[in-house]
Scaffold this active site. Structure first.
Site, mmCIF file in Angstrom:
data_model
loop_
_atom_site.group_PDB
_atom_site.id
_atom_site.type_symbol
_atom_site.label_atom_id
_atom_site.label_comp_id
_atom_site.label_asym_id
_atom_site.label_seq_id
_atom_site.Cartn_x
_atom_site.Cartn_y
_atom_site.Cartn_z
ATOM 1 N N GLY C 146 -34.168 26.592 -39.003
ATOM 2 C CA GLY C 146 -35.011 25.943 -39.992
ATOM 3 C C GLY C 146 -35.854 26.962 -40.738
ATOM 4 O O GLY C 146 -35.969 28.128 -40.339
ATOM 5 N N CYS C 147 -36.442 26.521 -41.833
ATOM 6 C CA CYS C 147 -37.195 27.427 -42.696
ATOM 7 C C CYS C 147 -38.472 27.908 -42.023
ATOM 8 O O CYS C 147 -38.731 29.113 -41.956
ATOM 9 C CB CYS C 147 -37.484 26.762 -44.032
#
Lengths: 342, 342, 342, 342
Positions: C146-147
């Site tokens: 994920g970011c």
């Protein structure tokens, strides 16, 4: 005064609530909402009013007239055309922010709005309240002007009325912030789409075109058409109308400027720039319109830059001006607003 | 190829550096800087290049020609007019991003730029490199077009060349992001001034007006003047030229669209919209120009919306196109850029 | 390589398309879409791809494996948990950008995502592809991080692995642009809501918390919890993770900086600032992570500022890194991106 | 009341002018400017006041005291330390928006501001006017608090005063709009630098740190230090202080919320959220502070989100509050402001 307000869930309704709650002549604001079955907390209808403890009531024209002195309608297009009749019949004061009573010709309304129009008779009873140009002669149903028409018409009035320009040369390149595109979620107002972007929309199809034309023609029947375009710019509030017109031969720059100064000599909200052109931010947060002129002696084009806050002068602020006119209050009552710009 | 670059402290120079450092035909980029006495780290000159370990060298035309195959000049107006002579004398390839060699008439340059012009002879040796419209016939000194002229001329070329419009009706309302206003600190580009704002600037006085006019007149001598306005909009990058022209009687919409499609049939960076008008963001981050048309049968006005990234197609990207043309590389070499829009 | 891509209607899928279409090892990109009954023009699925003439095909795992060498899944949470089985069974290479295969514990997934998890067995076959920290040991199903976890873990790795901080002191105040909040229309991403605003969201409830914690615990089992908050800031792209940690007694600033330099000595996309703290814009448009340190001798807190472009390093760029690792391509293949900042 | 104002060229001075010009108790505002030799039009000093016809007078403390009832000083740091003496000697009411009289310890001022401090005696005569927490006991020289201290201290007061948190755990990640960085042109506030960006600045070096600490220690001497960081976010106005504190064992969420409600029960400008966390925009344009709480039972951290408009509550609005207190006006006089948010 007790004022009724419907449309608190939208931008214009909220803005009106803010203005009316500080208006020196307003004693109470009562909120009505069309889709309620029983009273509901205003804070539920609009979370920005989380500290308001009042209840909104179900919409009911009889109750509204009984309990209030005036009604502000901040409803979308297509609502007040159906709702207006009892108020018109009773000669009850209404200030209608929607487009439903602006066009006198029902066929035009139906063409541009693609909704059923009010009847020709009903439309005839409404007054187009372009508040900085004329006083209401006494009509109780006020069609509050649209945001683009307000900026554009204030920028064109002295030129068209005094016959200073070639009437077939009018071209408006208008820019608007995103509040102008409404609260409904759409691709065009998703932040990732609107931010760092410019979006031309409704080319040659904006419903404000006939509204502008109708007023221009009332000033000068020779006006036949209008080239008008709208572009969304990544700001919250404000309209800049860049109005291009070809000046008639023999009209000097001084004459042009003088026409504007005379027109707005007694208009407390309209300012003609001493020098330079106004930036958008100079009016955001206020009910003002600022106008600047740039004449090009090579092309004989005059650029009129007219800027307003679309939510104030272009909607709720002008509605308060119309309210002040209707009840003979001071024209600036409730409209001593501070700009946010530096 | 070994390429020399001067102007790394400015926006266009940095953008060129980024492009050239990925160009398949560029083996080395050497930075020269006019105010150095001895070599200095590039990272000191421009902190955005903090990982570049190379040294910038003092500007010296002899060394530049000896050590390189081509020079990119990303200097402000008023510099290359003084620097160009040795390169012209030696027929050394130069791509000049400044305005100094765009206008053929020195008097025009001096009027609009208020600086000394290069000599008429020198100016005659430069080629105006509007890269999507014509191939360089072999001239070595390329005057890379300005940002507004690029967007405007690409949007007008088929109309003016094919004589489809009333030539005295051309009116351009151009909008530009803040990179267009340069890196120097000014009130107009302070965030608090520029953000949430629209600012009309240099009304009727923008130095790109004669540049556009010169090219239009080369296509059609009947063009006499141009109404051209520029507004700063709160975005980093991009120009939208909203070009309004009156279409000649008898010209159909189909004919108009066909003219654009034919003109750009083989232009890999120019796209005519299938439908709708392009938004600004569709080109930001790329070397593309996107063009859309909206004809108004009531007013006979055609709106041409032409959008570019002012730093790429409007400056450094087009400079790379001119570089590719000059050396017969593929026209898209080094310009496979990805847009950032979604 | 022939690559399959599903999820072209979303941000990450479009970004992947842009990257893969310039990747030197990619010969063809085939688009698959789950809700198609028959092939459809890609331009219809995503208007940003208006010039792409290819057809998207209905999603079909058998056809995908037959016609391609690898699959990129850019689908929302809750999709690949159902789709993964045939690829796992066939040991077919998949790079999954969703959160479905990141958490090893199905119960954790169900708690934080409130969707059904993939089976424990299936989850065990996936590799968590934090590409700048470790090479893929050969697993074919890559859970692309994920970011927020990417920005946060890159900023914490040397500190936690080398045991330089008090493990119960980790506090992350992360800021993200609006692309991080997705393409679906929501009140929070309406321009008028998001612009000129800061919005804290999902307090203590962001589904990236367990993802970060799982990795930290794999490095140091003493890490028990994590204070992690997310705020939406009015920019399109980018994450800044402001990571606060209490430094262990006796650890010098030099030691801290050295730990970062050693960790990323051979990481081509991670840059430790020479001086100062990185601004967000320095990485937007690139696959880079920039890290800066600010130690406070009074409080013994170290601030680690870690910035990435959430759509590149935090999603599609890292996916291409994982693709490069999986097939032993150069780690920077297809990722020579130019920043847009000046 | 006749009020004197100096500093009209800056943001805070202009904002004060807007507020005072609508204040019901203010009869006249007289502008003084230090660098004038003779009276000058206000519009020349600040173009945003183009319609103000009054003249600004040269700064002269004798004339100011003779012609006015109170002085507002909106001057930069380092000015009022030199100017204050005659007002202190005469016990003339002054509201000083600069930092010069906030710190009681001259050595601290000199360390953090790197300018000469006022004398210890002079400093002792000033009252730190955190207007929502305490009434002025009668001191005439008011040191108006800084913007970050206002947001931070209002968010910490009940916790520190009631001893509900671990005093060595206080960590503040504060975000500010660009008006907070001032009007002077700097690289950090160039639009192209600030837009689409996040910039951490003055890490561990912000001059508001000792101001916050001084007040915290007056509430609880056990507070020894403070981890405080500031990030510039691309908005015009507003501060969000994200305040992280470790809650003492045994303190319930209810107790925490109750402490806030009790503290601000009679504070007309401080609102504790009923649910959720406040967004920045909810206070921009107003003199309000909104506070929300998010407790994490896993980590025992409480996040307090405190938002203000830095130019109003964080500067000129609070100055008007202090003015109201000093002269026993209603606490909300002149501060009935409407938010611009929707």
């Amino acid at each position: 005064m007790k004022v009724a307000l419907t449309g608190i869930t939208g931008y214009a309704g909220l803005q009106l609530y803010y203005l009316l709650s500080q208006h020196p002549k307003v004693e109470a604001i009562q909120i009505y909402q069309h889709d309620l079955e029983k009273p509901e907390h205003v804070a539920k209808l609009n979370p920005r009013l989380s500290e308001v403890t009042a209840l909104a009531k179900p919409y009911d024209s009889g109750a509204i007239m009984e309990e209030n002195d005036v009604l502000f309608l901040a409803t979308p297009a297509g609502v007040s055309s159906h709702w207006a009749q009892p108020y018109l019949a009773a000669n009850f004061p209404v200030i209608d922010l929607s487009g439903d009573f602006r066009l006198k010709n029902p066929a035009q309304y139906e063409k541009w709005y693609q909704k059923d129009a009010a009847s020709k008779d009903a439309l005839a009873q409404a007054y187009y309240g372009l508040a900085d140009l004329k006083e209401n002669p006494g009509q109780h149903y006020v069609a509050n002007p649209g945001c683009y028409p307000t900026a554009t018409l204030l920028g064109l009035a002295p030129l068209v009325k005094q016959n200073l320009i070639e009437v077939d040369s009018i071209l408006v390149d208008a820019k608007s912030g995103l509040t102008g595109a409404g609260k409904a979620l759409k691709k065009a107002n998703h932040f990732v789409q609107a931010n760092e972007n410019l979006q031309v929309y409704k080319p040659n199809q904006h419903q404000h075109i006939p509204e502008i034309l109708q007023m221009l023609q009332s000033w000068n029947p020779d006006v036949k058409q209008l080239q008008f375009m709208t572009t969304l710019v990544p700001v919250d509030r404000g309209i800049m109308a860049s109005i291009y017109v070809k000046v008639k031969a023999g009209i000097t720059e001084e004459k042009l400027e003088q026409a504007f100064r005379e027109q707005y000599a007694n208009a407390p909200f309209v300012f003609i720039q001493e020098e330079g052109l106004p930036d958008l931010k100079s009016v955001v947060g206020t009910n003002n319109c600022r106008i600047g002129l740039a004449y090009n002696p090579e092309t004989k084009y005059l650029l009129v830059v007219s800027v307003i806050d679309n939510m104030l002068k272009g909607a709720s602020g002008q509605a308060v001006q119309n309210f002040n006119q209707l009840f003979d209050f001071s024209s600036t009552a409730g409209l001593h607003l501070q700009p946010l710009a530096f």
